[in-house]
Scaffold this motif. Structure first.
Motif, PDB file in Angstrom:
ATOM      1  N   GLY A  64     -12.527  -1.422  -5.454  1.00  0.00           N
ATOM      2  CA  GLY A  64     -12.300  -2.642  -6.216  1.00  0.00           C
ATOM      3  C   GLY A  64     -11.837  -2.424  -7.637  1.00  0.00           C
ATOM      4  N   THR A  65     -11.189  -1.293  -7.892  1.00  0.00           N
ATOM      5  CA  THR A  65     -10.784  -0.970  -9.268  1.00  0.00           C
ATOM      6  C   THR A  65      -9.401  -1.488  -9.633  1.00  0.00           C
ATOM      7  OG1 THR A  65      -9.869   1.163  -8.576  1.00  0.00           O
ATOM      8  CG2 THR A  65     -12.182   1.127  -9.240  1.00  0.00           C
ATOM      9  N   CYS A  66      -8.636  -2.019  -8.664  1.00  0.00           N
ATOM     10  CA  CYS A  66      -7.231  -2.343  -8.906  1.00  0.00           C
ATOM     11  C   CYS A  66      -6.908  -3.791  -8.545  1.00  0.00           C
ATOM     12  CB  CYS A  66      -6.328  -1.419  -8.084  1.00  0.00           C
ATOM     13  SG  CYS A  66      -6.495   0.325  -8.506  1.00  0.00           S
ATOM     14  N   ASP A  67      -5.962  -4.352  -9.302  1.00  0.00           N
ATOM     15  CA  ASP A  67      -5.390  -5.663  -9.003  1.00  0.00           C
ATOM     16  C   ASP A  67      -4.053  -5.523  -8.292  1.00  0.00           C
ATOM     17  OD1 ASP A  67      -7.428  -6.922 -10.718  1.00  0.00           O
ATOM     18  OD2 ASP A  67      -6.231  -6.047 -12.362  1.00  0.00           O
ATOM     19  N   ALA A  68      -3.429  -4.369  -8.442  1.00  0.00           N
ATOM     20  CA  ALA A  68      -2.094  -4.129  -7.890  1.00  0.00           C
ATOM     21  C   ALA A  68      -1.952  -2.640  -7.601  1.00  0.00           C
ATOM     22  CB  ALA A  68      -1.006  -4.570  -8.875  1.00  0.00           C
ATOM     23  N   VAL A  69      -1.004  -2.301  -6.725  1.00  0.00           N
ATOM     24  CA  VAL A  69      -0.751  -0.897  -6.411  1.00  0.00           C
ATOM     25  C   VAL A  69       0.748  -0.636  -6.371  1.00  0.00           C
ATOM     26  CG1 VAL A  69      -2.882  -0.444  -5.142  1.00  0.00           C
ATOM     27  CG2 VAL A  69      -0.901  -1.363  -3.926  1.00  0.00           C
ATOM     28  N   THR A  70       1.086   0.582  -6.748  1.00  0.00           N
ATOM     29  CA  THR A  70       2.433   1.098  -6.543  1.00  0.00           C
ATOM     30  C   THR A  70       2.388   2.044  -5.349  1.00  0.00           C
ATOM     31  OG1 THR A  70       3.268   0.924  -8.795  1.00  0.00           O
ATOM     32  CG2 THR A  70       4.147   2.702  -7.465  1.00  0.00           C
ATOM     33  N   ILE A  71       3.274   1.824  -4.383  1.00  0.00           N
ATOM     34  CA  ILE A  71       3.346   2.673  -3.193  1.00  0.00           C
ATOM     35  C   ILE A  71       4.512   3.634  -3.374  1.00  0.00           C
ATOM     36  CG2 ILE A  71       3.521   2.756  -0.694  1.00  0.00           C
ATOM     37  CD1 ILE A  71       1.064   1.234  -1.688  1.00  0.00           C
ATOM     38  N   THR A  72       4.215   4.909  -3.567  1.00  0.00           N
ATOM     39  CA  THR A  72       5.245   5.912  -3.826  1.00  0.00           C
ATOM     40  C   THR A  72       5.048   7.135  -2.941  1.00  0.00           C
ATOM     41  OG1 THR A  72       6.340   7.238  -5.554  1.00  0.00           O
ATOM     42  CG2 THR A  72       3.965   6.849  -5.802  1.00  0.00           C
ATOM     43  N   THR A  73       4.602   6.879  -1.705  1.00  0.00           N
ATOM     44  CA  THR A  73       4.458   7.922  -0.696  1.00  0.00           C
ATOM     45  C   THR A  73       5.802   8.109   0.016  1.00  0.00           C
ATOM     46  OG1 THR A  73       3.725   6.249   0.883  1.00  0.00           O
ATOM     47  CG2 THR A  73       2.010   7.423  -0.362  1.00  0.00           C
ATOM     48  N   PRO A  74       5.941   9.107   0.924  1.00  0.00           N
ATOM     49  CA  PRO A  74       7.206   9.289   1.646  1.00  0.00           C
ATOM     50  C   PRO A  74       7.662   8.004   2.349  1.00  0.00           C
ATOM     51  CG  PRO A  74       5.807  11.193   1.972  1.00  0.00           C
ATOM     52  CD  PRO A  74       4.984  10.191   1.227  1.00  0.00           C
ATOM     53  N   PRO A  75       8.986   7.777   2.431  1.00  0.00           N
ATOM     54  CA  PRO A  75       9.514   6.490   2.911  1.00  0.00           C
ATOM     55  C   PRO A  75       8.954   6.024   4.247  1.00  0.00           C
ATOM     56  CG  PRO A  75      11.282   7.817   2.001  1.00  0.00           C
ATOM     57  CD  PRO A  75      10.064   8.697   2.004  1.00  0.00           C
ATOM     58  N   GLN A  76       8.753   6.941   5.181  1.00  0.00           N
ATOM     59  CA  GLN A  76       8.309   6.516   6.509  1.00  0.00           C
ATOM     60  C   GLN A  76       6.883   5.994   6.526  1.00  0.00           C
ATOM     61  OE1 GLN A  76       9.143   9.581   5.603  1.00  0.00           O
ATOM     62  NE2 GLN A  76       7.689  11.130   6.339  1.00  0.00           N
ATOM     63  N   THR A  77       6.129   6.218   5.443  1.00  0.00           N
ATOM     64  CA  THR A  77       4.732   5.769   5.379  1.00  0.00           C
ATOM     65  C   THR A  77       4.571   4.458   4.624  1.00  0.00           C
ATOM     66  OG1 THR A  77       4.238   6.908   3.290  1.00  0.00           O
ATOM     67  CG2 THR A  77       4.029   8.203   5.331  1.00  0.00           C
ATOM     68  N   ARG A  78       5.615   3.987   3.984  1.00  0.00           N
ATOM     69  CA  ARG A  78       5.444   2.906   3.009  1.00  0.00           C
ATOM     70  C   ARG A  78       5.135   1.558   3.643  1.00  0.00           C
ATOM     71  NH1 ARG A  78      10.460   4.722  -0.684  1.00  0.00           N
ATOM     72  NH2 ARG A  78       9.551   6.713  -1.352  1.00  0.00           N
ATOM     73  N   ARG A  79       5.764   1.239   4.753  1.00  0.00           N
ATOM     74  CA  ARG A  79       5.580  -0.093   5.336  1.00  0.00           C
ATOM     75  C   ARG A  79       4.109  -0.378   5.620  1.00  0.00           C
ATOM     76  NH1 ARG A  79       5.009  -2.623  10.203  1.00  0.00           N
ATOM     77  NH2 ARG A  79       5.984  -4.706  10.376  1.00  0.00           N
ATOM     78  N   ALA A  80       3.440   0.559   6.298  1.00  0.00           N
ATOM     79  CA  ALA A  80       2.040   0.339   6.657  1.00  0.00           C
ATOM     80  C   ALA A  80       1.171   0.198   5.416  1.00  0.00           C
ATOM     81  CB  ALA A  80       1.536   1.490   7.532  1.00  0.00           C
ATOM     82  N   LEU A  81       1.457   0.977   4.381  1.00  0.00           N
ATOM     83  CA  LEU A  81       0.655   0.911   3.159  1.00  0.00           C
ATOM     84  C   LEU A  81       0.910  -0.389   2.389  1.00  0.00           C
ATOM     85  CD1 LEU A  81       1.053   4.621   2.046  1.00  0.00           C
ATOM     86  CD2 LEU A  81      -1.055   3.536   2.867  1.00  0.00           C
ATOM     87  N   VAL A  82       2.164  -0.828   2.348  1.00  0.00           N
ATOM     88  CA  VAL A  82       2.474  -2.111   1.708  1.00  0.00           C
ATOM     89  C   VAL A  82       1.723  -3.238   2.410  1.00  0.00           C
ATOM     90  CG1 VAL A  82       4.297  -3.814   1.309  1.00  0.00           C
ATOM     91  CG2 VAL A  82       4.708  -1.409   0.762  1.00  0.00           C
ATOM     92  N   LEU A  83       1.736  -3.237   3.737  1.00  0.00           N
ATOM     93  CA  LEU A  83       1.040  -4.285   4.489  1.00  0.00           C
ATOM     94  C   LEU A  83      -0.470  -4.214   4.283  1.00  0.00           C
ATOM     95  CD1 LEU A  83       3.084  -4.265   7.814  1.00  0.00           C
ATOM     96  CD2 LEU A  83       3.056  -6.054   6.063  1.00  0.00           C
ATOM     97  N   GLU A  84      -1.027  -3.011   4.219  1.00  0.00           N
ATOM     98  CA  GLU A  84      -2.466  -2.875   3.982  1.00  0.00           C
ATOM     99  C   GLU A  84      -2.842  -3.458   2.619  1.00  0.00           C
ATOM    100  OE1 GLU A  84      -6.007   0.523   3.638  1.00  0.00           O
ATOM    101  OE2 GLU A  84      -3.955   1.147   4.148  1.00  0.00           O
ATOM    102  N   ALA A  85      -2.032  -3.167   1.610  1.00  0.00           N
ATOM    103  CA  ALA A  85      -2.310  -3.695   0.275  1.00  0.00           C
ATOM    104  C   ALA A  85      -2.184  -5.216   0.246  1.00  0.00           C
ATOM    105  CB  ALA A  85      -1.364  -3.058  -0.738  1.00  0.00           C
ATOM    106  N   ILE A  86      -1.156  -5.739   0.892  1.00  0.00           N
ATOM    107  CA  ILE A  86      -0.970  -7.193   0.937  1.00  0.00           C
ATOM    108  C   ILE A  86      -2.167  -7.861   1.607  1.00  0.00           C
ATOM    109  CG2 ILE A  86       0.386  -9.029   2.032  1.00  0.00           C
ATOM    110  CD1 ILE A  86       2.885  -7.281   1.529  1.00  0.00           C
ATOM    111  N   GLU A  87      -2.602  -7.320   2.727  1.00  0.00           N
ATOM    112  CA  GLU A  87      -3.746  -7.894   3.444  1.00  0.00           C
ATOM    113  C   GLU A  87      -5.013  -7.854   2.591  1.00  0.00           C
ATOM    114  OE1 GLU A  87      -4.022  -9.582   6.372  1.00  0.00           O
ATOM    115  OE2 GLU A  87      -1.850  -9.614   6.082  1.00  0.00           O
ATOM    116  N   ALA A  88      -5.106  -6.867   1.716  1.00  0.00           N
ATOM    117  CA  ALA A  88      -6.274  -6.763   0.831  1.00  0.00           C
ATOM    118  C   ALA A  88      -6.165  -7.675  -0.396  1.00  0.00           C
ATOM    119  CB  ALA A  88      -6.453  -5.318   0.382  1.00  0.00           C
ATOM    120  N   GLY A  89      -5.031  -8.377  -0.525  1.00  0.00           N
ATOM    121  CA  GLY A  89      -4.851  -9.286  -1.647  1.00  0.00           C
ATOM    122  C   GLY A  89      -4.378  -8.636  -2.923  1.00  0.00           C
TER     123      GLY A  89
END
Length: 344
Positions: A64-89
């Motif tokens: 619970g330390t963040c209000d926002a995230v930057t996703i800068t992992t390898p391209p093939q991993t980004r979609r799942a991480l973006v969706l996980e962050a969105i679902e977490a608000g």
């Protein structure tokens, strides 16, 4: 309100092109780093001793330390991480290339809209010193009617070429260079491209490209880039009815970062090209050197924080980034079929 931002990934992107600018941006704070490899974790802790390091995005969300995230992992991993962050608000900034296709980009945009999340794309090279100097020249009308812009970005840096058919230079540097031309000249209506490839163990990889973009306003732009030709040169040229603009720059912010400097150390001196690299404007009034505008990648993060606070669009929206991806898709098709491709 300070926007607490976590950086997911601490490779070259996270270490050099995100965390220093989050820390320097007005209204932002670096609130966490996700890193897993032992050496990467050690580097993150050495660079940012007061910032918590997490083994995963899931762990960062749970803390619970963040209000926002930057996703800068390898391209093939980004979609799942973006969706996980969105679902977490969490609000999200996704590194480029933003998505594998225009359709995939619009799907992520839709997911963010449904949740009321700000989703931005990190097209930081809009804030390059040379590009900002040219943008000022165009705003002031010094070139009259703009006819064309030539943009060249050659790096002698084969080690950073993302190998394999899902990587390549077009989606890497091409994402930046196309976005820059759209930023300066507006929407693209047609693309003509040629690409050069290497056969690498990971698969066939595009290693250099050249393309012509026709813009809806009537101007055209010409882009080329390489990483495997033992050549390092950044050049911008613009032509119009009233004159020309020429620039050969150092990519000064990257040079400063790799020299161990950070924008927060001396904000007033950050990001200026040295005088010997100042661009030249040639008009009827003669020839003169133009002082460098300031390169400020942290302005992206300042603008993103303002967008979250005010409920306004982020500095580069997912929808805008999807149009850049559409141009890249058209460029690949053009190179494959050997003719110009129109965009609808």
């Amino acid at each position: 309100m300070t926007l607490r931002i976590g950086c997911v990934g601490y490779g070259t992107g996270g270490r050099h092109f995100h965390t220093p600018f989050i820390a320097a941006a007005e209204g932002c704070a670096l609130a966490g780093i996700v890193a897993r490899a032992e050496a990467t974790v050690a580097a993150a802790r050495a660079d940012w001793p007061d910032v918590p390091v997490f083994p995963s995005l899931t762990a960062m969300i749970a803390a619970g330390t963040c209000d926002a995230v930057t996703i800068t992992t390898p391209p093939q991993t980004r979609r799942a991480l973006v969706l996980e962050a969105i679902e977490a608000g969490l609000h999200v900034i996704a590194d480029k290339p933003f998505a594998p296709s225009e359709e995939a980009a619009l799907d992520l945009d839709k997911a963010a809209r449904v949740r009321g999340i700000s989703l931005g794309v990190y097209q930081n090279r809009r804030f390059d010193a040379d590009l900002q100097t040219l943008a000022k020249v165009l705003r002031e009308g010094a070139l009259g009617e703009v006819w064309r812009i030539h943009s060249r970005m050659d790096f002698d840096d084969p080690a950073t070429l993302e190998a394999g058919p899902t990587g390549g230079l077009l989606r890497d540097l091409g994402s930046h260079l196309v976005d820059q031309m759209i930023y300066l000249l507006g929407p693209v209506v047609a693309v003509d491209a040629q690409m050069d490839h290497l056969d690498l163990p990971e698969g066939r990889t595009d290693a250099s490209f050249t393309m012509t973009l026709r813009h809806a306003g009537g101007a055209h732009s010409h882009i080329n880039a390489s990483k495997c030709n033992f050549l390092h040169l950044r050049e911008l040229r613009a032509y119009g009815s009233g004159g020309s603009f020429t620039s050969q720059a150092l990519d000064i912010q990257a040079q400063q970062l790799f020299a161990g400097l950070r924008p927060a150390d001396d904000p007033a001196a950050w990001g200026y090209e040295p005088e010997e690299n100042w661009p030249v404007l040639r008009t009827l009034q003669g020839e003169r050197r133009l002082p460098s505008e300031q390169g400020r990648y942290h302005d992206y993060y300042t603008a993103f924080a303002s967008a979250v606070r005010d409920g306004t669009p982020p500095p580069v929206t997912a929808e805008a980034a999807s149009r850049t991806i559409a141009v890249l898709d058209a460029a690949r098709l053009s190179a494959d079929i050997g003719r110009s491709v129109a965009l609808t």
